[in-house]
Design a protein around this motif. Sequence first.
Motif, short mmCIF file in Angstrom:
data_model
loop_
_atom_site.label_atom_id
_atom_site.label_comp_id
_atom_site.label_asym_id
_atom_site.label_seq_id
_atom_site.Cartn_x
_atom_site.Cartn_y
_atom_site.Cartn_z
N TYR A 28 0.85 -1.19 0.00
CA TYR A 28 0.00 0.00 0.00
C TYR A 28 0.89 1.24 0.00
O TYR A 28 1.93 1.27 0.65
CB TYR A 28 -0.91 0.02 1.23
CG TYR A 28 -1.65 1.33 1.39
CD1 TYR A 28 -2.77 1.60 0.61
CD2 TYR A 28 -1.20 2.31 2.27
CE1 TYR A 28 -3.45 2.80 0.72
CE2 TYR A 28 -1.87 3.52 2.39
CZ TYR A 28 -2.99 3.75 1.62
OH TYR A 28 -3.65 4.95 1.72
N SER A 66 -2.73 3.96 -3.64
CA SER A 66 -2.51 2.86 -4.57
C SER A 66 -2.11 1.64 -3.76
O SER A 66 -1.50 1.75 -2.70
CB SER A 66 -1.45 3.20 -5.62
OG SER A 66 -0.19 3.34 -5.03
N TRP A 67 -2.51 0.50 -4.25
CA TRP A 67 -2.10 -0.75 -3.63
C TRP A 67 -2.08 -1.84 -4.68
O TRP A 67 -2.75 -1.75 -5.68
CB TRP A 67 -2.99 -1.14 -2.46
CG TRP A 67 -4.45 -1.34 -2.76
CD1 TRP A 67 -5.46 -0.45 -2.52
CD2 TRP A 67 -5.09 -2.47 -3.36
NE1 TRP A 67 -6.66 -0.97 -2.93
CE2 TRP A 67 -6.47 -2.21 -3.45
CE3 TRP A 67 -4.63 -3.70 -3.86
CZ2 TRP A 67 -7.39 -3.11 -3.98
CZ3 TRP A 67 -5.54 -4.60 -4.40
CH2 TRP A 67 -6.90 -4.28 -4.45
N TYR A 68 -1.25 -2.84 -4.40
CA TYR A 68 -1.32 -4.04 -5.22
C TYR A 68 -1.14 -5.26 -4.34
O TYR A 68 -0.43 -5.22 -3.33
CB TYR A 68 -0.33 -4.02 -6.39
CG TYR A 68 1.13 -4.13 -6.06
CD1 TYR A 68 1.72 -5.38 -5.89
CD2 TYR A 68 1.93 -3.01 -5.96
CE1 TYR A 68 3.06 -5.49 -5.62
CE2 TYR A 68 3.27 -3.10 -5.70
CZ TYR A 68 3.84 -4.35 -5.52
OH TYR A 68 5.17 -4.46 -5.26
N GLU A 83 -9.69 6.59 -11.20
CA GLU A 83 -9.64 5.43 -10.31
C GLU A 83 -9.67 4.21 -11.20
O GLU A 83 -10.48 4.12 -12.11
CB GLU A 83 -10.86 5.37 -9.38
CG GLU A 83 -10.80 6.35 -8.24
CD GLU A 83 -11.91 6.09 -7.24
OE1 GLU A 83 -11.72 5.22 -6.37
OE2 GLU A 83 -12.94 6.74 -7.37
N SER A 84 -8.76 3.29 -10.95
CA SER A 84 -8.74 2.11 -11.81
C SER A 84 -8.27 0.89 -11.04
O SER A 84 -7.52 0.97 -10.07
CB SER A 84 -7.85 2.34 -13.04
OG SER A 84 -6.51 2.48 -12.67
N LEU A 85 -8.72 -0.24 -11.51
CA LEU A 85 -8.34 -1.54 -11.00
C LEU A 85 -7.85 -2.33 -12.21
O LEU A 85 -8.59 -2.50 -13.19
CB LEU A 85 -9.56 -2.21 -10.37
CG LEU A 85 -9.34 -3.34 -9.41
CD1 LEU A 85 -8.53 -2.90 -8.20
CD2 LEU A 85 -10.69 -3.89 -8.95
N THR A 86 -6.59 -2.77 -12.19
CA THR A 86 -6.01 -3.44 -13.35
C THR A 86 -5.34 -4.75 -12.93
O THR A 86 -4.83 -4.87 -11.81
CB THR A 86 -4.97 -2.56 -14.06
OG1 THR A 86 -3.92 -2.24 -13.14
CG2 THR A 86 -5.59 -1.29 -14.59
N VAL A 129 -3.65 -7.93 -8.67
CA VAL A 129 -4.43 -6.78 -9.11
C VAL A 129 -3.86 -5.52 -8.46
O VAL A 129 -3.32 -5.56 -7.37
CB VAL A 129 -5.92 -6.97 -8.77
CG1 VAL A 129 -6.14 -7.02 -7.27
CG2 VAL A 129 -6.78 -5.93 -9.43
N THR A 130 -3.99 -4.40 -9.18
CA THR A 130 -3.53 -3.10 -8.69
C THR A 130 -4.70 -2.11 -8.71
O THR A 130 -5.43 -2.03 -9.69
CB THR A 130 -2.39 -2.53 -9.56
OG1 THR A 130 -1.27 -3.39 -9.45
CG2 THR A 130 -1.99 -1.13 -9.13
N TYR A 131 -4.82 -1.36 -7.62
CA TYR A 131 -5.76 -0.24 -7.55
C TYR A 131 -4.94 1.04 -7.49
O TYR A 131 -3.95 1.12 -6.75
CB TYR A 131 -6.64 -0.32 -6.30
CG TYR A 131 -7.36 0.98 -6.03
CD1 TYR A 131 -8.52 1.32 -6.71
CD2 TYR A 131 -6.85 1.90 -5.12
CE1 TYR A 131 -9.17 2.52 -6.49
CE2 TYR A 131 -7.49 3.11 -4.88
CZ TYR A 131 -8.65 3.41 -5.55
OH TYR A 131 -9.28 4.60 -5.34
N GLU A 157 -5.54 5.45 -7.44
CA GLU A 157 -6.55 6.51 -7.35
C GLU A 157 -6.43 7.54 -8.47
O GLU A 157 -7.44 7.96 -9.04
CB GLU A 157 -6.41 7.20 -5.98
CG GLU A 157 -7.56 8.10 -5.65
CD GLU A 157 -7.51 8.58 -4.21
OE1 GLU A 157 -8.37 9.40 -3.87
OE2 GLU A 157 -6.63 8.18 -3.44
#
Length: 172
Positions: free
Chosen positions: A2, A25-27, A71-74, A48-50, A52
């Motif tokens: 995080y 951000s976190w992964y 904001e994305s989740l990849t 997965v990575t989030y 902001e």
Amino acid sequence: MYQHLWNEVTQSGPPNAIVRRKGNSWYNHLNFSWKIHSKLYTHLSIGVTYVENLYFGNNDSSNPVEKFYPESLTPDFNLSMDYRWKPWISLHATGAYGTTFVYLDNIPRKRQISYGFRIAPFYKSNLGILRTFRAEFIGYYIYLPDIHQSIKSIIPIFPYFYWQWTFKVKKK
């Protein structure tokens, strides 16, 4: 992992790639390793990575390309091999999509190939600080598809130094 960035942080790669991040951000990754042969290993990482606030730009005045993700989740995917040639040297190759921990780190959506070798020059030392010292010499190719830019260091000369500790629990 995080990370919270209070201020906007710019990570650049020559010649024109610019990546800016701010906020949370976190992964999370699941990591797996298999011993294929006495000296050959393969490793798989999926996760997965989030993020902001994520901005990609190419800083090219004649052909500007920008992409912003509020904001994305990849997804993240990493497959690598290492060959432990001798106790003091190993050869490595990795292919990745998404966030990685090194070489333009914590940036989702990138494609990366890296290769090189790792040495443990003092692996026989009685001093733990020397015995656990490692040095990697890595070449890499990173492609940022959102802005059609690549960053590369083809010859494995990028030095990366660290200490690799192993903790063993004694069985009773």
